[in-house]
Design an enzyme around this catalytic site. Sequence first.
Site, PDB file in Angstrom:
ATOM      1  N   ASP A 189       0.814  -1.217   0.000  1.00 42.19           N
ATOM      2  CA  ASP A 189       0.000   0.000   0.000  1.00 42.19           C
ATOM      3  C   ASP A 189       0.846   1.264   0.000  1.00 42.19           C
ATOM      4  O   ASP A 189       0.465   2.273  -0.607  1.00 42.19           O
ATOM      5  CB  ASP A 189      -0.920   0.007   1.222  1.00 42.19           C
ATOM      6  CG  ASP A 189      -1.887  -1.173   1.220  1.00 42.19           C
ATOM      7  OD1 ASP A 189      -2.266  -1.610   0.123  1.00 42.19           O
ATOM      8  OD2 ASP A 189      -2.239  -1.657   2.307  1.00 42.19           O
ATOM      9  N   THR A 190       1.987   1.231   0.682  1.00 44.24           N
ATOM     10  CA  THR A 190       2.812   2.444   0.814  1.00 44.24           C
ATOM     11  C   THR A 190       3.543   2.799  -0.471  1.00 44.24           C
ATOM     12  O   THR A 190       4.147   3.865  -0.560  1.00 44.24           O
ATOM     13  CB  THR A 190       3.835   2.274   1.949  1.00 44.24           C
ATOM     14  OG1 THR A 190       4.633   1.112   1.703  1.00 44.24           O
ATOM     15  CG2 THR A 190       3.128   2.132   3.284  1.00 44.24           C
TER      16      THR A 190
END
Length: 460
Positions: free
Chosen positions: A389-390
């Site tokens: 996600d990052t």
Amino acid sequence: MTGFAYLAASVLFILALKGLSSPVSARKGNMFGIAGMVIAILTALSDPSVVSFSMILVGMLIGGSIGTVVAIRIQMTALPQLVAAFHSLVGLAAVFVAAAAFYNPEAYAIGTPGDIHTASIIEMSLGLVIGAITFSGSLIAFAKLQGLMSGNPITFKMQHPFNALIAGLIVLTMLMLISGQTPTLFWTLAAFSLLIGFLLIIPIGGADMPVVVSMLNSYSGWAACGIGFTLSNPALIITGALVGSSGAILSYIMCKGMNRSIINVLLGGFGGETGGAASADASGGKSAKSGAAADAAFLMKNANKVIIIPGYGMAVAQAQHALREMADVLKAEGVEIAYAIHPVAGRMPGHMNVLLAEANVPYDEVFELDEINHEFSSADVAFVIGANDTTNPVAKTDPSSPIAGMPILEAGKAGTVLFVKRSLSPGYAGVDNPLFYADNAMMLFGDAKKMTEEIVQALA
């Protein structure tokens, strides 16, 4: 002497927070905190009004034994849910102290049953409310982090109006308790507060759990602060205020790191409409290219600069020591190494920093998002180990995504992006990552620790 002792303990707690602001001074900060707590406990025990040292000793032995066993046995991957569990205990303790003061106010010199001083009943009510919210909310956070319940948001129609109704009933019951001071009103207030705690956390998706942990940390501090006023204990007031305010600041930092509104966080509905929803296929008809450890070793050995992006997958595999060994080998070959840490990497603030510190990664090689993002365009390789996600560009391109607007690490700008993952499955937010299918990306499928160890062998 009691006042001076509590002042000394409070100063040590402030120095502890100061020390914990940097990995370099974190150990010293811990020692300051321990010293301050020892002084606070000894000062409390020296109070002439203590009637049973044996009961206190039994409680300390039980709690200390549980804490020691947990600290020794806990895995770093389970640290976020452990923190959530500890927050729940702080909240529950606040509820118990409020109940004790309500039923025996003479022991606290705050009045008599049914006629507690107005200021004291207000302080007691606030401590009860915040403590109950912290307890029930932390239980939900623990269950989601531990996998005992789904990490997806749990929503229902008219959720926000219902929450507003419960909040209004809490205020009304608190006002009635101030004037009525009956056990029925006291426990009704506790029940409403427990309910709102559940309702605040269940609509929050898994991607937002770092913010939840930080927010509950703040709540636990304010609960302790409120009870400190009830007990007329300055050390508890100051300590609670320190924890509450620092937790609030950290929550703001986390919200900024995830593009969330701090107001929505406090109201408990953020991420609830879209968080955790499955995303559409992000491959664009492309196939992800997979490689082996030897391919990754060749690319990194011939690079001038490699940026490593750790994520929760690294924590699960306990790959931090193998990762540091890989970095050491590359540095011996003249490769520049840097670690890029996203504010919400892992399941709680600072999760990746703690893991890297455990592996003795030099602090000067670890950089936050704002410090490192501009360097990806000059990096030959971005080595993403267990993160998704990052690094997901969907945060910038899809306004309907659960991670929309969240600042990301610009790994895609590196010459080559190496992803160490078990599969192409989405991350904790449930969002597919189109970077997996990019022309400059290569997937290294397998356990993060095993794959990193194979890369080290290939480098040798």
